[in-house]
Every structure is written in structure tokens, then in C-alpha cells.
Design an enzyme around this catalytic site. Structure first.
Site, PDB file in Angstrom:
ATOM      1  N   HIS A   1      -1.081  53.131  62.080  1.00  0.00           N
ATOM      2  CA  HIS A   1      -0.746  52.019  61.159  1.00  0.00           C
ATOM      3  C   HIS A   1      -1.941  51.073  60.958  1.00  0.00           C
ATOM      4  O   HIS A   1      -1.749  49.883  60.689  1.00  0.00           O
ATOM      5  CB  HIS A   1       0.441  51.202  61.674  1.00  0.00           C
ATOM      6  CG  HIS A   1       1.636  52.010  62.050  1.00  0.00           C
ATOM      7  ND1 HIS A   1       2.680  52.269  61.187  1.00  0.00           N
ATOM      8  CD2 HIS A   1       1.935  52.640  63.209  1.00  0.00           C
ATOM      9  CE1 HIS A   1       3.581  53.020  61.805  1.00  0.00           C
ATOM     10  NE2 HIS A   1       3.151  53.266  63.043  1.00  0.00           N
TER      11      HIS A   1
ATOM     12  N   SER B   1     -25.617  44.086  45.309  1.00  0.00           N
ATOM     13  CA  SER B   1     -24.919  43.374  44.240  1.00  0.00           C
ATOM     14  C   SER B   1     -25.944  42.741  43.306  1.00  0.00           C
ATOM     15  O   SER B   1     -27.028  42.345  43.738  1.00  0.00           O
ATOM     16  CB  SER B   1     -24.042  42.284  44.856  1.00  0.00           C
ATOM     17  OG  SER B   1     -23.854  41.220  43.951  1.00  0.00           O
TER      18      SER B   1
ATOM     19  N   LYS C   1     -25.316  41.299  49.756  1.00  0.00           N
ATOM     20  CA  LYS C   1     -24.358  42.404  49.786  1.00  0.00           C
ATOM     21  C   LYS C   1     -24.986  43.757  50.106  1.00  0.00           C
ATOM     22  O   LYS C   1     -26.078  44.075  49.671  1.00  0.00           O
ATOM     23  CB  LYS C   1     -23.643  42.541  48.424  1.00  0.00           C
ATOM     24  CG  LYS C   1     -22.682  41.450  48.084  1.00  0.00           C
ATOM     25  CD  LYS C   1     -21.521  41.299  49.044  1.00  0.00           C
ATOM     26  CE  LYS C   1     -20.605  42.486  49.114  1.00  0.00           C
ATOM     27  NZ  LYS C   1     -19.737  42.590  47.946  1.00  0.00           N
TER      28      LYS C   1
ATOM     29  N   GLU D   1     -16.855  54.746  48.092  1.00  0.00           N
ATOM     30  CA  GLU D   1     -15.876  54.262  47.103  1.00  0.00           C
ATOM     31  C   GLU D   1     -15.790  55.199  45.900  1.00  0.00           C
ATOM     32  O   GLU D   1     -14.708  55.470  45.373  1.00  0.00           O
ATOM     33  CB  GLU D   1     -16.246  52.854  46.646  1.00  0.00           C
ATOM     34  CG  GLU D   1     -16.028  51.819  47.733  1.00  0.00           C
ATOM     35  CD  GLU D   1     -16.486  50.429  47.302  1.00  0.00           C
ATOM     36  OE1 GLU D   1     -15.726  49.484  47.503  1.00  0.00           O
ATOM     37  OE2 GLU D   1     -17.599  50.301  46.771  1.00  0.00           O
TER      38      GLU D   1
END
Ligand code: ARG
Length: 504
Positions: free
Chosen positions: A161, A282, A288, A295
């Protein structure tokens, strides 16, 4: 687009197609990948026709000469597929007729239909792509294998979980992925076997009155067997569905590892750091460092599932026989292959260059009661308490500690709370029971976390990976040998020696 001319099948038609009809029906973009397979299939077919006395040796020579030239012209960019000729098959046949004349070129399509021809091309192409995907998965498994070997004893939290569950090792985690991807290899192998059957000779749907030899083309194209039933083979696209299903599960699995990499590299988890070469920044926030490759892998998964759904939906309403709907099977399949290959070309290196933060893993594994089950097990073994009762006691202990914002390592508090339940455990013993590394080693059950088991599984997986590598090699050799045999016959015929093959 040039003005449509009369098509090869135009005998019963009195008008040419409109430009819109051509644009709507042609399959040139998808078919360009098939041209070399279409030529190989045509060479095998022509050799067989001559061998069976269906065409003359002089016909064969002309056909093979121009098929060879078509391939050379294609490689040089001098032969490109023309949408007015609808598909790859008509383009190659037209090339032959234009160059060798109808007298010779017009004989190639004897005892053959585009219906079996398109299947031959697809089977030949899919075979090679499946092997490419399998190689990519093996490379990924190798990356996991090197992580596993290095980290058999590196403790980290195991999750259920997405909450801390029990201690595991980084090696145990990495071998789980190998175990999972080995199943993908088996599914791909099964899809390969379905693709490795020969549709040629089914003709339009009913076989033929010509005395063809389907075993000879099977051999020349490196297939295992003929796909016998003519109507079934013409109507079948389940080999594509199997392939797409196998690819969909590969993507599901790649997406899952990607998901883990995305959150392991967050500040909150801090368990992994990607190499700069495999991350992105970024445009506005200078600090970043993002896991874009992971992704994008996760984000492209849906397109591969979409391809599977597309095909399944295509198939469900089709009656036996060829239906033009089948033409739509190729673009999504090509896209699925391309996506999976692209992901597999980058993820192994990304994984190999990822730095795993083992101190952070150790910190996390001790932070949130991950060894509670060990204490419950201890009570069962040493205090003759039923598991359900020991679960209750340890659950209560965790609740009390959590309420006071403490963990097990506040040993005196842990000990005194246990005493409230009438259980006295020396602190030295508590430390042992609740030690994450010991807990990991104590799971000696088959397939458990102990380093013995992980090392044993590593060996076993290595053997399976070797067997898969041999399997891929054997399949590739079967393909190459058949290609060579066909090309040798083509050479011999062109040099004027023979059409014979070395016994089949
Ligand atoms: N382009 C077609 C396909 O991909 C080839 C077969 C065409 N056959 C036919 N009877 N129209 O399925």
C-alpha cells in the site's frame, strides 16, 4: 499525389480510382517496413513455382533478377512505394512487370494472393521485432542483475500500500523485477512461435489447384511449419493480438519500474539519484532535476494498450476470410514495437547509472515499525501466544509508541510497554528481534529475503537468462540460415546454374 492510373486488378473496372479513393485506401506508410520481407517472400514463392514446374526456369531467372534489383533500388532510395499502387505487394509486382515485362513479371503472382502475401510479410517482420524486444528485456534484466549482486544485503523498506511493510534488501527488490521480466520473455517466446508459421500457399482463402509445395517455402523463409488451414490462416490475426498483449504487459512492467524511480528520486523518499545524463531540468526552476525518461515510459504505456484494444476491436466483428479491416492491424503494431524498443533502449543504462542511497534506505527501514511482524512472530514462537493475539499486542504497542511520537528504538519505553502486557523481554533481545538486517536474513523460506535465498535466485535467474539468450540466438540463426539459403539459390539461378535446394 500523381493522377491515379489503372491498377493491377483493374480488369473488370472501367474507370480509374479517384484521388480520394487512392488516398483513403492505400497503406504505403505502414508497408514501407515490409518491402524487404515482401521481396524475400516473393523470391521463395518464385523458386517454389519453378521447382514445381509451375513456371519455367527462364521465368524464374527474370523474376529473381528484378526482385534483386528492386531490393537494391529500394536500399539506394531509387524505388519508393507509390500510393497509386495501393500497397507494397502491388508496388513490387508492378516494378517487376515494368522492368521484366508482363511475360515474366506477370507470372510471379501465380498460386498466390495478397491475402497470404501480406501475412507472410507480417510474420517475417514480427519475428525479427520480437527478437529485438527480447534482447532489450535481457539487457534490462542484466542491469537488475548487477544491482542485485551488489546489494544482496543492502536493507531497505519493503512496501505494501506504499506504506512501510517489512525489511527487504535492494537485491531482493531487483530480483523481483528479473523474475517478472522473465515471464515477459516467455510470453514473447510464445508469440514468436505463433508468428513462426508459414501462411504462404493459403492463397486467397481456399488453397490452389496448382501443385505448390508449402514445405519448401516454409524452409526458404525459415518458418517452423506451414500454417495449414487456408481459410483459418487468411482470417487469423491472433498472432498479432498475442504479440500486442505481450508488449502491453512489457509496458505495464516498464511503467511500474518507472513509477518507482519517479518516487524513489523524490526529496521525500531520497532513495535514488539519477545520473544527470538520464534526467531533465526545468526551463524556469533552476534547482529541478526530473525523472522525465521514467515519466515518458509511464506516459507511453497507454499507447501500447491502445494498440491491443484497437486490434481486438477490429477482430471482433469480422467474418471468416480476408477483410480489408485487417490492413488496419499494422500501424498500431508498428507503433507498439517502436515505443517498447525505445523504452528498452534507454532504461537499462538509466538503471545502471542510478545511484542508490543505501544510508537513506537504512534510515527509513528503522523509522516506521517495519519489523513489527518480527516481534509478533517472536511472541508466537517463544511465548506460546496465538498469532492473532500477538498481532493484537504488537499493534497496541505500535499505537502507544506512535501516539508518543516514538519508535521501537526507544528501547526502555518499548520494554516497559511490553511489560504492561505481562511480557518481559531483555533490551538486548528486543534489539535483536527488531533489527531490520537480522529480520531480512531470518526469512529463510523459499523465495524469501535472506541473502542465501536471494543469491540462489540470482543463480537460477542467470541460468534462465542464459537459456533465453541461446533461444534468441537459435531463432536468429534459423532466420539468417533461411535468408542465406534463399539468397544462395537466387545467386545460383542468376549465375545460370540451378534452382535446386539442398534437400528439404
Ligand atoms: N494492404 C492489404 C492489407 O494490409 C493487403 C492485402 C490486400 N488484399 C485484398 N484482398 N485487398 O491487408
Amino acid at each position: 499525389m500523381p493522377t491515379p492510373q489503372k491498377t493491377l486488378w483493374g480488369g473488370r473496372f472501367s474507370a480509374s480510382l479517384t484521388t480520394d479513393t487512392v488516398a483513403f485506401t492505400h497503406s504505403i506508410e505502414a508497408d514501407t517496413r515490409l518491402i524487404i520481407y515482401d521481396i524475400w517472400g516473393s523470391q521463395a514463392h518464385a523458386i517454389m513455382l519453378a521447382r514445381q514446374g509451375i513456371i519455367a526456369d527462364t521465368d524464374l531467372r527474370e523474376i529473381l533478377r528484378w526482385l534483386r534489383k528492386a531490393e537494391e533500388d529500394f536500399q539506394n532510395g531509387d524505388f519508393t512505394l507509390d500510393p497509386n499502387k495501393e500497397d507494397v505487394h502491388m508496388n513490387v509486382e508492378s516494378y517487376l512487370i515494368e522492368n521484366a515485362g508482363r511475360e515474366f513479371g506477370g507470372k510471379l503472382h501465380t498460386a498466390r494472393s495478397r491475402n497470404d502475401q501480406v501475412l507472410v510479410d507480417a510474420h517475417l517482420y514480427i519475428r525479427e521485432e520480437i527478437l529485438n524486444i527480447q534482447r532489450g528485456i535481457s539487457a534490462l534484466c542484466d542491469a537488475f542483475l548487477s544491482i542485485a549482486k551488489k546489494h544482496v544485503d543492502t536493507v531497505m523498506p519493503g512496501y505494501t500500500h506504499t506504506q512501510h511493510a517489512q525489511p527487504i534488501s535492494l537485491g531482493f527488490w531487483a530480483t523481483a523485477y528479473i523474475s517478472m521480466f522473465l515471464r515477459d520473455q516467455k510470453r514473447l517466446q510464445a508469440a514468436y512461435e505463433l508468428a513462426n508459421t508459414n501462411p504462404l500457399g493459403a492463397c486467397a482463402l481456399a488453397g490452389t489447384t496448382f501443385p505448390i509445395d508449402r514445405h519448401l517455402t516454409t524452409k526458404l523463409l525459415g518458418f517452423d511449419t506451414p500454417h495449414e488451414h487456408a481459410l483459418d490462416v487468411i482470417s487469423s490475426r491472433d498472432f498479432i493480438a498475442e504479440t500486442l498483449f505481450a508488449l502491453s504487459l512489457v509496458m505495464a512492467n516498464l511503467s511500474r519500474i518507472s513509477e518507482e524511480l519517479v518516487y524513489w528520486t523524490t526529496y521525500e523518499f531520497g532513495m535514488a539519484v539519477l545520473d544527470d545524463a538520464y534526467s531533465s531540468g526545468s526551463s524556469i526552476m533552476p534547482q529541478k532535476k526530473n525523472a522525465d525518461i521514467a515519466e515518458l515510459t509511464r506516459g507511453r504505456t497507454g499507447r501500447v494498450y491502445g494498440a491491443l484494444l484497437d486490434l481486438l476491436t477490429n477482430l471482433k466483428g469480422l467474418p471468416m476470410g480476408y477483410n480489408r479491416d485487417f490492413q488496419e492491424d499494422k500501424p498500431p503494431l508498428w507503433e507498439a514495437f517502436d515505443i517498447v524498443k525505445a523504452c528498452l533502449s534507454i532504461l537499462p543504462e538509466l538503471l545502471k547509472t542510478t545511484e542508490f542511497k543505501t544510508e537513506r534506505m537504512a534510515e527509513l527501514v528503522n523509522a516506521n515499525f517495519a519489523t513489527a511482524t518480527e516481534l509478533a512472530n517472536y511472541l508466537v514462537k517463544e511465548h506460546q501466544i496465538s498469532f492473532r493475539e500477538s498481532h493484537e499486542i504488537v499493534g497496541w504497542l505500535v499505537g502507544e509508541l506512535a501516539q508518543q511520537e516514538k519508535t521501537f528504538i526507544d528501547w526502555e519505553l518499548t520494554q516497559s510497554l511490553m511489560r504492561q502486557k505481562g511480557i518481559d523481554i531483555p533490551i538486548s533481545q528486543l534489539k535483536q528481534i527488531l533489527d531490520a538486517e537480522l529480520a531480512l536474513q531470518n526469512n529463510q523460506s523459499l523465495g524469501g529475503t535472506s541473502s542465501n535465498e536471494v543469491s540462489r535466485m540470482i543463480e537460477c535467474f542467470e541460468e534462465q537468462l542464459n537459456a533465453i539468450a541461446i533461444g534468441i540466438y537459435n531463432c536468429q540463426t534459423q532466420i539468417e540460415d533461411a535468408k542465406k539459403e534463399t539468397q544462395q539459390i537466387v545467386d545460383d539461378v542468376l549465375e545460370g546454374s540451378t534452382t535446386q535446394t539442398d534437400g528439404d
